[in-house]
Design an enzyme around this catalytic site. Structure first.
Site, PDB file in Angstrom:
ATOM      1  CE1 TYR A  85      -4.364   0.760  -0.514  1.00 30.47           C
ATOM      2  CE2 TYR A  85      -4.591  -1.426   0.516  1.00 30.47           C
ATOM      3  CZ  TYR A  85      -4.638  -0.164   0.078  1.00 30.47           C
ATOM      4  OH  TYR A  85      -6.477  -0.622  -0.024  1.00 30.47           O
ATOM      5  CD  GLU A  87      -4.879   4.678   1.260  1.00 32.42           C
ATOM      6  OE1 GLU A  87      -4.523   4.851   1.957  1.00 32.42           O
ATOM      7  OE2 GLU A  87      -5.637   4.721   0.378  1.00 32.42           O
ATOM      8  CG  ASP A 231      -7.372  10.715 -24.301  1.00 33.35           C
ATOM      9  OD1 ASP A 231      -6.794   9.462 -23.911  1.00 33.35           O
ATOM     10  OD2 ASP A 231      -9.148   9.846 -23.649  1.00 33.35           O
ATOM     11  CB  THR A 258      -4.024   3.443 -22.121  1.00 36.44           C
ATOM     12  OG1 THR A 258      -3.830   3.776 -23.288  1.00 36.44           O
ATOM     13  CG2 THR A 258      -5.532   4.621 -21.559  1.00 36.44           C
ATOM     14  CE  LYS A 261      -6.510   1.790 -25.183  1.00 38.55           C
ATOM     15  NZ  LYS A 261      -7.578   2.929 -25.323  1.00 38.55           N
ATOM     16  NE  ARG A 267      -5.555  -3.615 -19.683  1.00 35.43           N
ATOM     17  CZ  ARG A 267      -6.005  -3.696 -21.204  1.00 35.43           C
ATOM     18  NH1 ARG A 267      -5.333  -5.011 -21.501  1.00 35.43           N
ATOM     19  NH2 ARG A 267      -7.018  -4.074 -22.038  1.00 35.43           N
TER      20      ARG A 267
HETATM   21  C1  LIG Z   1      -8.939   3.243 -24.220  1.00 33.32           C
HETATM   22  C2  LIG Z   1      -8.994   4.572 -24.756  1.00 33.32           C
HETATM   23  C3  LIG Z   1      -9.358   4.886 -22.690  1.00 33.32           C
HETATM   24  C4  LIG Z   1      -9.725   4.222 -22.061  1.00 33.32           C
HETATM   25  O1  LIG Z   1      -8.686   3.395 -21.463  1.00 33.32           O
HETATM   26  P1  LIG Z   1      -8.783   2.181 -20.381  1.00 33.32           P
HETATM   27  O2  LIG Z   1      -7.688   1.905 -19.958  1.00 33.32           O
HETATM   28  O3  LIG Z   1     -10.283   0.829 -20.955  1.00 33.32           O
HETATM   29  O4  LIG Z   1     -10.337   2.430 -19.312  1.00 33.32           O
HETATM   30  C5  LIG Z   1      -9.592   6.487 -23.296  1.00 33.32           C
HETATM   31  N1  LIG Z   1      -8.847   6.792 -24.057  1.00 33.32           N
HETATM   32  C6  LIG Z   1      -9.200   6.731 -24.820  1.00 33.32           C
HETATM   33  C7  LIG Z   1      -9.171   7.537 -26.803  1.00 33.32           C
HETATM   34  C8  LIG Z   1      -8.447   5.330 -25.019  1.00 33.32           C
HETATM   35  O5  LIG Z   1      -8.491   5.486 -26.424  1.00 33.32           O
END
Ligand SMILES: *Cc1c(COP(=O)(O)O)cnc(C)c1O
Length: 448
Positions: A85, A87, A231, A258, A261, A267
């Site tokens: 933990y 926090e 994003d 993220t 990807k 993750r």
């Molecule tokens: C995949 C994605 C997310 C969310 O990610 P998660 O890990 O699935 O919650 C947010 N914004 C965009 C543009 C994404 O492609």
């Protein structure tokens, strides 16, 4: 999809044989004792795991948001950092015993800042969705207006879909793409911004196959006094490698991505921002939205940011883009209509309805049967519903990670097009599946 049911069925009949075969063929020495322990405590889950591993090896992963994590990432995710933990933030924690967690989080933050040329980094978001929620909730008030991309034109659920909680808390307004060019219509975007005076303008996408000039967003945002947020979840790895534009270079206030990807990490989510927003962002992630960070994920993210700064990763990212362009050209030469006519990034959207008279759900199922994993996808202003949309979305990050190159793109395009022409013919699909397996057998996945 090809292999898992077979492995599962075989396991039901001859569990010992299947486990033995998969163990001897596919495991590193260091994993074997853990696997033996898992076999004893939970053979059902072990069978599913080995089935999933075999599925990933034998199939061709075309979902643009998926990838194979670096082997180091898998090691760290299964490490003792899972037990801790932490926090708070480095030097300011609520629990003791933080000498090593502080060290890894500090490394993760510094590496992320260097990699993306950012003033501040928060590496604690548990995934992409809470990452975006933390930005909205930290910098805005409920009811504030946010201008973001329409979902069917490429935006993400967390950009204010009516079914998402964020869609209820904030007032989302929309911009779209131009129906003739398929590119974002900046004149229309500027008009919406002038009319609605958003507090924030969000760009970034999940299914838009083009790049853009972030300065175009920044100009409109400055005119109406909005915070800029990009994003870049899908293309974080491509931006890290400098093969796509970096919104922070254009003066964006906030960038989120993220880490699982195109970055090939665990993750998780990463928030980068200007120093003036650092305090609000950190307080929003913890204690605003989350509790204890996943320190195994933070450790894996730190290593990911180090690996993403190497020349080898830059080559990988460049190959992702080259492969995408080659695949798009090969599909187009087989009469497949692509949304916007092609790609400038790692993904493309196939209009299967117009090209083959097959909706995206049927196309996804047929491609699954021949070993190609894709996802059904709405196209701009799709006349069909989201569960049975007009297209499928594919991308090249995962196949590039296993070493597949431009020499294979023609065969992959041929398998896709012939599968959609076969229209469910079992004999044709069996032959196509053999071709997929012949291809994937030549490209082992690192660490799997
Ligand atoms: C995949 C994605 C997310 C969310 O990610 P998660 O890990 O699935 O919650 C947010 N914004 C965009 C543009 C994404 O492609």
């Amino acid at each position: 999809m090809i292999y898992q049911p077979i492995a599962w069925a075989a396991f039901q009949c001859w569990p010992g044989v299947v486990i033995f075969r998969l163990e001897t063929h596919n495991m590193t020495q260091s994993q074997t004792p853990d696997r033996a322990r898992l076999e004893a405590s939970d053979p059902d889950i072990l069978a599913a795991l080995t089935g999933e591993e075999a599925r990933q090896r034998a199939g061709l992963e075309l979902i643009p948001s998926e990838n194979y994590a670096f082997p180091e990432v898998l090691t760290l995710l299964g490490s003792a950092f899972t037990n801790k933990y932490a926090e708070g933030y480095p030097g300011r924690r609520y629990y003791g015993g933080q000498e090593f967690t502080d060290a890894i989080e500090t490394l993760a933050r510094n590496r992320a800042k260097a990699l993306f040329r950012a003033e501040h980094a928060n590496v604690q978001p548990l995934s992409g969705s809470p990452m975006n929620q933390a930005v909205y909730l930290g910098l805005l008030e409920p009811g504030d207006t946010i201008l973001a991309m329409d979902l069917s034109h490429g935006g993400h659920l967390t950009h204010g879909a009516p079914v998402s909680h964020m869609g209820r808390i904030f007032n989302f307004v929309r911009y779209k793409t131009d129906p003739t060019t398929g590119a974002i219509d900046f004149a229309a975007l500027a008009n919406v911004a002038r009319e609605t005076r958003p507090r924030m303008i969000v760009c970034g996408y999940s299914s838009y196959p083009r790049d853009y000039d972030y300065a175009d967003f920044k100009r409109v945002a400055d005119e109406v006094g909005a915070i800029t947020m990009a994003d870049v979840s899908h293309i974080g790895g491509l931006i890290a490698a400098d093969v796509m534009r970096n919104p922070l270079d254009a003066g964006f206030d906030v960038m989120t991505t993220t880490t699982h990807k195109s970055l090939r990490g665990p993750r998780g989510g990463l928030i980068l921002c200007k120093e003036q927003f650092a305090k609000a962002i950190d307080a929003s992630v913890f204690p605003g939205l989350q509790g204890g960070p996943h320190m195994n994920q933070v450790a894996a993210a730190a290593t990911t940011f180090k690996l993403a700064a190497t020349p080898a990763f830059r080559t990988y990212a460049a190959n992702v883009m080259t492969n995408a362009r080659a695949l798009a050209a090969a599909l187009t030469s087989r009469q497949v209509r692509l949304v916007t006519g092609g790609t400038d990034n790692h993904l493309m959207v196939l209009d299967t309805m117009q090209s083959f008279g097959i909706d995206g759900a049927k196309a996804q199922a047929a491609l699954d049967r021949v070993g190609l994993t894709t996802n059904k996808q709405v196209i701009p202003d799709d006349p069909l519903p989201p569960m049975r949309p007009s297209g499928v979305r594919i991308g090249t990050p995962a196949l590039t990670a296993r070493g597949i190159g431009t020499g294979e793109m023609d065969e992959i395009a041929a398998i896709i097009a012939e599968t959609l022409v076969a229209n469910g013919d079992a004999g044709a699909e069996a032959k196509l599946r053999t071709r997929t397996e012949a291809l994937t057998a030549r490209f082992p996945i690192d660490g799997l």
